[in-house]
Design an enzyme around this catalytic site. Structure first.
Site, mmCIF file in Angstrom:
data_model
loop_
_atom_site.group_PDB
_atom_site.id
_atom_site.type_symbol
_atom_site.label_atom_id
_atom_site.label_comp_id
_atom_site.label_asym_id
_atom_site.label_seq_id
_atom_site.Cartn_x
_atom_site.Cartn_y
_atom_site.Cartn_z
ATOM 1 N N GLN A 1 -4.748 -5.336 6.794
ATOM 2 C CA GLN A 1 -5.772 -6.226 6.214
ATOM 3 C C GLN A 1 -5.800 -7.594 6.879
ATOM 4 O OE1 GLN A 1 -8.083 -5.536 4.020
ATOM 5 N NE2 GLN A 1 -7.374 -3.473 3.538
ATOM 6 N N CYS B 1 -4.659 2.394 -3.766
ATOM 7 C CA CYS B 1 -3.424 2.896 -3.133
ATOM 8 C C CYS B 1 -2.254 1.934 -3.348
ATOM 9 C CB CYS B 1 -3.615 3.162 -1.639
ATOM 10 S SG CYS B 1 -4.822 4.424 -1.276
ATOM 11 N N ASP C 1 2.947 -4.734 8.066
ATOM 12 C CA ASP C 1 1.725 -3.945 7.940
ATOM 13 C C ASP C 1 0.536 -4.910 8.008
ATOM 14 O OD1 ASP C 1 -0.575 -2.770 6.953
ATOM 15 O OD2 ASP C 1 0.349 -1.986 5.120
ATOM 16 N N LYS D 1 -10.590 -1.416 10.192
ATOM 17 C CA LYS D 1 -10.684 -2.612 9.341
ATOM 18 C C LYS D 1 -11.088 -3.816 10.185
ATOM 19 C CE LYS D 1 -7.767 -0.619 6.084
ATOM 20 N NZ LYS D 1 -8.113 -0.247 4.729
ATOM 21 N N HIS E 1 0.874 -1.183 0.000
ATOM 22 C CA HIS E 1 0.000 0.000 0.000
ATOM 23 C C HIS E 1 0.911 1.233 0.000
ATOM 24 C CE1 HIS E 1 -2.823 2.900 1.858
ATOM 25 N NE2 HIS E 1 -3.795 2.086 1.500
HETATM 26 N N1 PMP Z 1 -1.889 -0.946 4.500
HETATM 27 C C1 PMP Z 1 -2.858 -1.684 3.963
HETATM 28 C C2 PMP Z 1 -2.547 -3.068 3.468
HETATM 29 C C3 PMP Z 1 -4.149 -1.162 3.884
HETATM 30 O O1 PMP Z 1 -5.127 -1.900 3.345
HETATM 31 C C4 PMP Z 1 -4.405 0.130 4.374
HETATM 32 C C5 PMP Z 1 -5.785 0.735 4.300
HETATM 33 N N2 PMP Z 1 -6.370 0.661 3.009
HETATM 34 C C6 PMP Z 1 -3.363 0.857 4.932
HETATM 35 C C7 PMP Z 1 -2.115 0.272 4.979
HETATM 36 C C8 PMP Z 1 -3.545 2.221 5.490
HETATM 37 O O2 PMP Z 1 -4.394 2.188 6.578
HETATM 38 P P1 PMP Z 1 -5.007 3.524 7.172
HETATM 39 O O3 PMP Z 1 -5.584 4.270 5.993
HETATM 40 O O4 PMP Z 1 -6.064 3.043 8.103
HETATM 41 O O5 PMP Z 1 -3.907 4.257 7.827
#
Ligand code: PMP
Length: 407
Positions: free
Chosen positions: A204, A365, A201, A227, A124
C-alpha cells in the site's frame, strides 16, 4: 491549489468513464487495486502485437527485443526503490508471492525451533499466514505488536517483544485497512539492533510514499504492481544481495538453473535463481510504463492531492450522524475506514453500488485487526490521484441515502 490537472488525468483512465446503475462511476476502491492509465494498456497491447516472445533463451529478433524490455523494467524498479544492484530485484506474482518466497526460502534455511518472528496487528493475511505455516513446520514462535485505539502500533510494546530470540521482523509499511503509515525506519533499526532480519510489506505504500531501500537499510521489501497503476499478477521482491545469495531457490524449473543432470542440478545466479518458469513478461514490461506515468505526475504532487482528499473526506464523513471512522493514526494515507450505527457494512456497500459508487466492505484481509476493534468489518473508501472532491460529495450523498433506506 492543485498542481495537477485532475480532469486531464482522468482522461488517461478509460475505465473511469462509464455509468454504473445509471450513474457515473465513482471508483473509491483504490486500496484494493488502482485503475490503469492508457500508456500502461498500450504497453501491453504493443508487446503482444509487436514483439511477443519468450525471454532470455531465444536468439531471434523478437526474443531479444522482449528480453531487453523485460530487463529494462528491472532497472527501472531498481531506480524506483533505489536498490544498489539490479539483481536485487526479483520479479514475483505480487506481494503475497514475495512474502511466501522469503518465508519458505529464508525461513526454512535460517530459522529454527524456538526462534521468534515478530509481525503486527495491522498485517494483511498475506503477512500472517506464511509465517504461521513456517512456525508450524519449524517450531518458531510468532509474536504480534499491538495497536492503540487510533490504529498506531505501540512501539514500546514492540521494544518489549524484541530480544536475542527475535530472528525475523515482518511488518506492513502502510495498513490497507486503516491507512496507518508505520514508522518503518525505527522498526528496522530496532530489529537490526538485536540482529533480526526485516521484511517490509510495501503493497500500500509504493504509490503514496518515496521508497529508498538503502536509506531504510531494509533486508526485504515487497510490492504489487497492481496497486501502482500497473497490471495484476506482477510484483517485486527486493532483497539485499548477500541474503538472496545465501538463500536456496523457492521454486524449481526452467530458467533458474545453470546445469541439470539427473544426479545433481546447479542453480542460476541472481536474480534468475528465483524466477523459475516463464514470467509475466507483458506485465513486467508494462510496469516500467506505470512507474514513468507516476513519475511524470510527480509522487509529491500525487501525495498532496490524495492528502487533500483524505482531509476533505474525513471532515465530510465525520458530520454524518452515527458514522464512526476507524483508524485515526498520526500519519495516514488516503484511506477512510468507517462503521455506521445499526447498519451492516455489506448493506452500505450494496446501496452505494446501486448509486454507482465502488467501495470495499468487509474485513479487508485483516481479520485479527478487525477483531482488535471489536468489528467483523468496515466500509472503506480509498482515494487515488484521479479522485475528486465532487466524488467524495457523491459518497456523502450516498451514505445519507443508506441511512434513509436502512434506519
Ligand atoms: N499487503 C497489503 C498491505 C495489501 O494491501 C495487499 C493487497 N490487498 C497485500 C499485502 C497482498 O497483495 P497481493 O494480493 O497483490 O499479493
Amino acid at each position: 491549489t492543485d498542481i495537477l490537472d485532475i480532469q486531464r488525468i482522468r482522461n488517461d483512465f478509460p475505465v473511469l468513464h462509464q455509468q454504473i446503475n445509471g450513474r457515473p462511476l465513482v471508483y473509491l476502491d483504490n486500496a484494493a487495486t488502482t485503475q490503469k492509465p492508457r500508456p500502461v494498456l498500450n504497453a501491453l497491447i504493443h508487446y503482444y502485437e509487436g514483439y511477443n516472445a519468450n525471454i532470455h533463451r531465444g536468439i531471434h529478433h523478437l526474443a531479444e527485443k522482449a528480453t531487453a524490455a523485460f530487463e529494462a523494467s528491472r532497472k527501472s524498479i531498481q531506480q524506483f526503490l533505489n536498490a544498489a544492484h539490479p539483481e536485487e530485484i526479483i520479479f514475483t506474482y505480487g506481494t503475497t508471492d514475495g512474502i511466501n518466497l522469503v518465508a519458505q526460502s529464508f525461513g526454512r534455511r535460517f530459522l529454527k525451533e524456538g526462534d521468534e518472528i515478530i509481525i503486527s496487528t495491522l498485517e494483511h493475511h498475506s503477512n500472517i499466514v506464511p509465517w504461521q505455516m513456517l512456525c508450524e513446520e519449524k517450531g518458531c514462535i510468532l509474536k504480534v505488536i499491538p495497536v492503540d485505539d487510533a490504529g498506531d502500533l505501540i512501539l514500546e510494546e514492540y521494544e518489549q517483544l524484541l530480544s536475542e530470540r527475535t530472528k525475523f521482523v515482518s511488518v506492513v509499511h502502510v495498513s490497507n485497512a486503516l491507512g496507518t503509515i508505520n514508522p518503518v525506519q525505527a522498526i528496522i533499526e530496532k530489529a537490526h539492533a538485536v540482529g533480526a532480519v526485516v521484511l517490509i510489506d510495501g503493497a500500500q505504500a509504493t504509490s503514496h510514499i518515496d521508497i529508498d531501500v538503502q536509506a531504510l537499510d531494509v533486508d526485504f521489501y515487497v510490492l504489487s504492481a497492481h496497486k501502482l497503476y500497473g497490471p495484476t499478477g506482477m510484483g517485486v521482491l527486493y532483497g539485499k544481495k548477500a541474503l538472496l545469495e545465501a538463500m536456496p531457490p523457492y521454486r524449481g524449473g526452467g530458467e533458474m538453473i545453470k546445469e541439470v543432470t539427473f544426479e545433481k542440478t546447479t542453480y542460476n545466479d541472481l536474480p534468475y535463481k528465483f524466477e523459475a518458469g516463464t514470467p509475466n513478461i507483458a506485465d513486467v514490461i508494462a510496469v516500467k510504463v506505470a512507474l514513468e506515468y507516476l513519475e511524470t505526475l510527480g509522487k509529491a504532487n500525487v501525495a498532496a492531492h490524495e492528502t487533500d482528499l483524505l482531509r476533505y473526506a474525513t471532515e465530510q464523513l465525520s458530520e454524518i450522524e452515527g458514522l464512526r471512522i476507524i483508524g485515526q493514526a498520526k500519519e495516514k494515507i488516503s484511506v477512510v475506514s468507517f462503521v455506521m450505527d445499526g447498519i451492516h457494512h455489506q448493506d452500505i456497500g450494496v446501496i452505494l453500488d446501486q448509486q454507482g459508487i465502488a467501495v470495499r466492505t468487509g474485513h479487508h484481509c485483516t481479520q485479527p485487526l478487525m477483531r482488535r476493534f471489536g468489528l467483523t468489518g468496515t466500509t472503506r473508501a480509498s482515494f487515488s490521484v484521479y479522485n475528486t472532491r465532487e466524488e467524495i460529495d457523491r459518497l456523502v450523498q450516498g451514505l445519507h441515502r443508506v441511512r434513509k433506506m436502512m434506519l
